[in-house]
Design an enzyme around this catalytic site. Structure first.
Site, PDB file in Angstrom:
ATOM      1  N   ASP A 435      -1.612 -35.819 -63.536  1.00 41.24           N
ATOM      2  CA  ASP A 435      -1.142 -36.692 -62.225  1.00 41.24           C
ATOM      3  C   ASP A 435      -0.446 -37.791 -62.379  1.00 41.24           C
ATOM      4  O   ASP A 435      -0.681 -38.671 -63.312  1.00 41.24           O
ATOM      5  CB  ASP A 435      -2.637 -36.861 -61.541  1.00 41.24           C
ATOM      6  CG  ASP A 435      -2.278 -37.716 -60.006  1.00 41.24           C
ATOM      7  OD1 ASP A 435      -2.258 -37.000 -58.695  1.00 41.24           O
ATOM      8  OD2 ASP A 435      -2.290 -38.989 -59.976  1.00 41.24           O
ATOM      9  N   ILE A 436       0.631 -38.120 -61.423  1.00 40.30           N
ATOM     10  CA  ILE A 436       1.649 -39.240 -61.710  1.00 40.30           C
ATOM     11  C   ILE A 436       0.860 -40.402 -61.293  1.00 40.30           C
ATOM     12  O   ILE A 436       0.191 -40.499 -60.300  1.00 40.30           O
ATOM     13  CB  ILE A 436       2.640 -38.808 -60.879  1.00 40.30           C
ATOM     14  CG1 ILE A 436       3.411 -37.671 -61.298  1.00 40.30           C
ATOM     15  CG2 ILE A 436       3.592 -40.097 -61.124  1.00 40.30           C
ATOM     16  CD1 ILE A 436       4.763 -37.481 -60.848  1.00 40.30           C
ATOM     17  N   GLU A 478       1.346 -34.823 -56.376  1.00 33.54           N
ATOM     18  CA  GLU A 478       2.007 -35.176 -57.590  1.00 33.54           C
ATOM     19  C   GLU A 478       1.145 -34.576 -58.781  1.00 33.54           C
ATOM     20  O   GLU A 478       1.360 -35.309 -59.923  1.00 33.54           O
ATOM     21  CB  GLU A 478       2.050 -36.749 -57.552  1.00 33.54           C
ATOM     22  CG  GLU A 478       0.865 -37.271 -57.517  1.00 33.54           C
ATOM     23  CD  GLU A 478       0.232 -37.583 -56.146  1.00 33.54           C
ATOM     24  OE1 GLU A 478      -0.599 -38.704 -56.037  1.00 33.54           O
ATOM     25  OE2 GLU A 478       0.715 -37.021 -55.228  1.00 33.54           O
TER      26      GLU A 478
END
Length: 571
Positions: A435-436, A478
């Site tokens: 995950d960003i 994301e």
């Protein structure tokens, strides 16, 4: 199968050593009767037979015995063999043999010489009449029938021997050709006697009474054979179309088409050309039975044979190199003679060109153009269906933004891999979920379009890093997910760490979309990653994802982000 140069030399050597000597010995043993002028009607009739070979169900029937029998009876063995040799030469040229096939001349010459000699020796040794115009006896009629059957059987035996020696193929003795040989022998025997009586009683003018009906029958049978060929082609074309329709991939459609066109038509070369950006490009090549892709010279409209077909939308057919050598431009396979080129139409517009070629002269016929047109129509429809299917499948399986697989596809894929794991086809499965970090701030600062650019670039980096070792998908928002079949937890952790470092160490360049300037800005991002493996006590595919998700949030996000966490390590 092309004959080796060594075997061609052997054929010529055998002919030079045996045939000239054989003719000299035959001339001395059985001098011919009559003069060359007396032989002319027989030669004329033999030439007619050679020039109009009869083809039935794909079998060529050469009714040479129709004239060789009366020739033997009236003028003797030498004249019979000489005229058969001359007719054989005419037949070879009638069949349009190529320069590399000239060995067929001495081969057929030697075969017919042997057949004539053996049949006549048996006939004469049994008391048959030769070189006479006396009334035939009952014994002669019987011996002539024996002569005819020995002639036919010897022909089949020699064919078997020659085919096996030349190509290593064992030819069945009692096959279709043998049956036709026997049937034609029974048919020709009484007709040969009729020719003998007509020439003896009426004289040379009777040759027209024989020749004209024979030519008419040969032409009628040729028309019948062409009709049968057309019906066979149309039936095969229908089957061809059904098989193409079953292919749902563009590459599969093209390969099936090239494979089938080579079996349907006796071609040596085939090229599929597509109309791209106002020029013709080659998409598939068939040469010597091998299908491939080859980067050949591109053609403009009206340029070369294919360019002309593209421009006019009309098929062209050439029988010899002399006819097309002033038109051709660009690549042409070596040795090509006959050429057939057909446009591939879709909605009335030329979308491609099919180019076929053969080393044989005058191979293609007008009815074959019609058949190939039908095949190209099938190809056009099959390609359209395959492209539509691939587009629909791609849209249903891929994320429209990043072009990675979407979660719907990944879920099915993961289920299939677990089934392989249960069946023993896989040893283990590892999963990476990332995950960003602080992605919302990127959207808030630079705009959602700029955030999309980050997602696209990160997807491309993941695709390059994972390669063929696993499957990458966009999990949602994301988040991205990677499945690694047959890769253990340690290797998966190492890959996850390399991904984390590769993302954090290299900034992303995005266009600012919050204002009109569109300025390029440099943005550094980090990712938090969770890793799970089927060795963690996972029961099903959802558990594998849940464990990686737990590791990502509890072991990476909650402990400062920009790190990799294993499920087992945080328990």
């Amino acid at each position: 199968m092309e004959l080796s140069a060594a075997k061609k030399r052997v054929i010529w050597l055998i002919w030079l050593v045996t045939i000239p000597v054989g003719f000299v010995v035959t001339f001395q043993w059985m001098p011919p009767s009559g003069s060359f002028v007396d032989w002319l009607p027989y030669l004329f009739m033999m030439c007619i037979i050679a020039f109009f070979p009869i083809v039935v169900n794909g079998t060529t029937i050469f009714f040479i015995q129709l004239i060789s029998l009366p020739t033997l009876l009236v003028h003797g063995l030498f004249v019979e063999m000489l005229l058969v040799q001359l007719a054989t030469i005419l037949l070879m040229f009638r069949l349009r043999i190529r320069p590399e096939e000239l060995y067929r001349l001495p081969l057929n010459s030697a075969m017919f010489f042997s057949i004539s000699l053996l049949s006549a020796v048996v006939y004469i040794s049994l008391g048959g009449q030769v070189g006479t115009e006396e009334r035939l006896t009952t014994l002669t009629y019987i011996l002539l029938l024996v002569y005819m059957f020995i002639y036919a059987i010897t022909n089949q035996v020699l064919l078997n021997i020659v085919v096996r020696w030349m190509h290593g193929v064992k030819r069945p003795f009692v096959g279709k050709d043998f049956v036709w040989e026997m049937v034609s022998t029974l048919l020709v025997y009484p007709l040969g006697l009729v020719v003998y009586f007509l020439l003896s009683e009426v004289g040379p003018w009777s040759i027209f009474l024989i020749g004209v009906p024979f030519i008419c029958v040969a032409l009628l049978l040729k028309m019948y054979n062409n009709t049968e060929n057309i019906n066979d082609y149309l039936q095969n074309a229908a089957e061809f179309g059904h098989e193409l329709a079953q292919s749902l991939k563009v590459t599969e459609v093209l390969d099936v088409f090239m494979q089938k066109i080579s079996t349907l038509l006796p071609i040596d070369f085939a090229y599929l050309l597509d109309v791209n950006d106002r020029e013709l490009t080659v998409s598939r090549v068939l040469e010597e039975g091998d299908i491939s892709s080859k980067d050949l010279q591109r053609l403009q409209r009206h340029e070369g044979i294919s360019g002309m077909v593209w421009a006019t939308g009309k098929s062209v057919i050439y029988g010899t190199k002399v006819e097309w050598e002033g038109v051709v431009k660009g690549y042409m396979p070596a040795g090509a003679e006959s050429v057939l080129s057909v446009p591939i139409l879709r909605s009335g517009e030329v979308k491609g060109v099919l180019f076929l070629a053969s080393r044989k002269k005058r191979l293609f016929h007008k009815y074959q153009v019609m058949v190939v047109d039908i095949l190209c129509s099938y190809l056009s429809v099959a390609l359209e269906n395959a492209r539509h299917y691939e587009k629909t499948k791609n849209e249903s399986e891929r994320c429209a933004l990043t072009k990675l697989y979407n979660y719907r596809y990944f879920e099915r894929y993961l289920t299939d891999e677990f089934q392989k794991l249960d069946e023993g086809e896989r040893k283990q499965l590892s999963l990476i979920l990332l995950d960003i970090d602080y992605f919302k701030s990127i959207n808030d600062t630079y705009g959602h379009q700029s955030g999309n650019e980050v997602l696209i670039e990160l997807a491309e980096r993941l695709r390059r890093m994972v390669g063929s070792r696993g499957t990458v998908a966009r999990y949602g928002g994301e988040e991205f997910i990677v499945l690694l079949p047959d890769i253990g937890k340690e290797q998966a952790h190492e890959m996850a760490e390399r991904i984390r470092q590769f993302v954090s160490a290299r900034p992303f360049y995005i266009r600012q979309s919050m204002n009109e300037s569109g300025k390029i800005v440099k943005v550094s991002i980090t990712v938090s990653i969770g890793v799970s493996c089927t060795t963690d006590g996972v029961d099903d595919s959802l558990s594998l994802i849940r464990y990686a998700d737990y590791a990502m949030y509890m072991g990476a996000k909650q402990k400062g982000r920009n790190r990799v966490a294993d499920y087992q390590a945080i328990l």
